[in-house]
Scaffold this motif. Structure first.
Motif, mmCIF file in Angstrom:
data_model
loop_
_atom_site.group_PDB
_atom_site.id
_atom_site.type_symbol
_atom_site.label_atom_id
_atom_site.label_comp_id
_atom_site.label_asym_id
_atom_site.label_seq_id
_atom_site.Cartn_x
_atom_site.Cartn_y
_atom_site.Cartn_z
ATOM 1 N N GLY A 8 8.361 -6.222 5.662
ATOM 2 C CA GLY A 8 7.225 -5.832 5.944
ATOM 3 C C GLY A 8 6.129 -5.958 4.704
ATOM 4 N N GLY A 9 6.930 -5.970 3.502
ATOM 5 C CA GLY A 9 6.118 -6.307 2.355
ATOM 6 C C GLY A 9 5.171 -7.562 2.275
ATOM 7 N N GLY A 10 4.212 -7.516 1.111
ATOM 8 C CA GLY A 10 3.114 -8.568 1.267
ATOM 9 C C GLY A 10 2.045 -8.190 0.134
ATOM 10 N N PHE A 11 0.964 -8.945 0.470
ATOM 11 C CA PHE A 11 -0.254 -8.709 -0.306
ATOM 12 C C PHE A 11 -1.344 -8.364 0.459
ATOM 13 C CE2 PHE A 11 1.625 -10.969 -4.200
ATOM 14 C CZ PHE A 11 2.318 -11.788 -3.482
ATOM 15 N N LEU A 18 -0.153 -1.718 5.373
ATOM 16 C CA LEU A 18 1.120 -2.343 5.494
ATOM 17 C C LEU A 18 1.993 -1.303 5.872
ATOM 18 C CD1 LEU A 18 1.671 -4.437 2.092
ATOM 19 C CD2 LEU A 18 1.071 -5.265 4.400
ATOM 20 N N ARG A 19 2.635 -2.030 6.864
ATOM 21 C CA ARG A 19 4.105 -1.297 7.296
ATOM 22 C C ARG A 19 5.460 -1.769 6.963
ATOM 23 N NH1 ARG A 19 6.250 -0.533 13.487
ATOM 24 N NH2 ARG A 19 6.859 1.631 13.718
ATOM 25 N N GLY A 65 -0.827 11.856 2.593
ATOM 26 C CA GLY A 65 -1.772 11.961 3.039
ATOM 27 C C GLY A 65 -2.314 10.336 3.363
ATOM 28 N N ARG A 66 -1.633 9.346 2.687
ATOM 29 C CA ARG A 66 -1.882 8.062 2.768
ATOM 30 C C ARG A 66 -0.726 7.376 3.534
ATOM 31 N NH1 ARG A 66 -2.563 4.951 -1.504
ATOM 32 N NH2 ARG A 66 -1.200 6.125 -2.776
ATOM 33 N N PHE A 67 0.399 7.913 3.382
ATOM 34 C CA PHE A 67 1.706 7.204 3.690
ATOM 35 C C PHE A 67 2.419 8.148 4.756
ATOM 36 C CE2 PHE A 67 2.899 4.404 -0.269
ATOM 37 C CZ PHE A 67 1.530 3.948 -0.268
ATOM 38 N N THR A 68 2.950 7.304 5.637
ATOM 39 C CA THR A 68 3.795 8.279 6.683
ATOM 40 C C THR A 68 5.139 7.567 6.803
ATOM 41 O OG1 THR A 68 1.762 8.974 7.886
ATOM 42 C CG2 THR A 68 3.796 9.130 9.247
ATOM 43 N N ILE A 69 6.148 8.354 6.664
ATOM 44 C CA ILE A 69 7.559 7.939 6.816
ATOM 45 C C ILE A 69 8.116 8.333 8.254
ATOM 46 C CG2 ILE A 69 8.654 9.816 5.809
ATOM 47 C CD1 ILE A 69 10.901 7.974 4.796
ATOM 48 N N SER A 70 8.627 7.729 9.084
ATOM 49 C CA SER A 70 9.093 7.974 10.350
ATOM 50 C C SER A 70 10.553 7.143 10.482
ATOM 51 C CB SER A 70 8.258 7.367 11.500
ATOM 52 O OG SER A 70 7.939 6.093 11.408
ATOM 53 N N VAL A 78 14.114 3.033 9.799
ATOM 54 C CA VAL A 78 13.228 3.635 8.916
ATOM 55 C C VAL A 78 11.974 3.099 8.825
ATOM 56 C CG1 VAL A 78 14.118 3.708 6.775
ATOM 57 C CG2 VAL A 78 12.794 5.565 7.341
ATOM 58 N N TYR A 79 10.557 3.713 8.826
ATOM 59 C CA TYR A 79 9.602 2.909 8.710
ATOM 60 C C TYR A 79 8.715 3.559 7.468
ATOM 61 C CZ TYR A 79 10.655 1.331 13.277
ATOM 62 O OH TYR A 79 11.254 0.540 14.317
ATOM 63 N N LEU A 80 7.883 3.031 6.921
ATOM 64 C CA LEU A 80 6.699 3.662 6.252
ATOM 65 C C LEU A 80 5.633 2.846 6.257
ATOM 66 C CD1 LEU A 80 6.774 5.521 3.477
ATOM 67 C CD2 LEU A 80 6.592 3.623 2.382
#
Length: 115
Positions: A8-11, A18-19, A65-70, A78-80
């Motif tokens: 899921g990384g990238g530019f 991004l997720r 407040g900007r990122f959410t982990i689940s 696990v997601y970010l």
């Protein structure tokens, strides 16, 4: 042994999203905390966010407040979710899983945010 594979990384431009995903395999039944760390060039690896098996999340001040982990325990993933990305979020992001006394790491995925 636990294997972790990130994707899921990238530019992306500043303000974008991004997720990241991290799929765990192997001896997954003993995994407790899973999390995301990042390492920027010339800097130490730092915790971004972590989550327990019960869903309790913890965030670095810089991403709260900007990122959410689940976490999807059924899929062992696990997601970010990263929103409102900033150039200072540029780093290699690593998935981490704690299995008993051992911490396992993924291979890392690059996130680059342009201004």
């Amino acid at each position: 042994q636990v294997q972790l594979v990130e994707s899921g990384g990238g530019f992306v431009q500043a303000g974008g999203s991004l997720r990241l995903s991290c799929a765990a395999s192997g001896s997954i039944s003993g995994i407790n905390v899973m999390g995301w760390y990042r390492q920027a060039p010339g800097k130490q690896r730092e915790l971004v966010a972590s989550i327990t098996g019960g869903g309790r999340a913890n965030y670095a001040d810089s991403v709260r407040g900007r990122f959410t982990i689940s976490r999807d325990n059924a899929k062992n993933t696990v997601y970010l979710q990263m929103n409102s990305l900033k150039p200072e979020d540029t780093a290699v992001y690593y998935c981490n899983a704690i299995h008993g006394p051992i911490g396992y790491w993924g291979q890392g995925t690059q996130v680059a945010v342009s201004s």
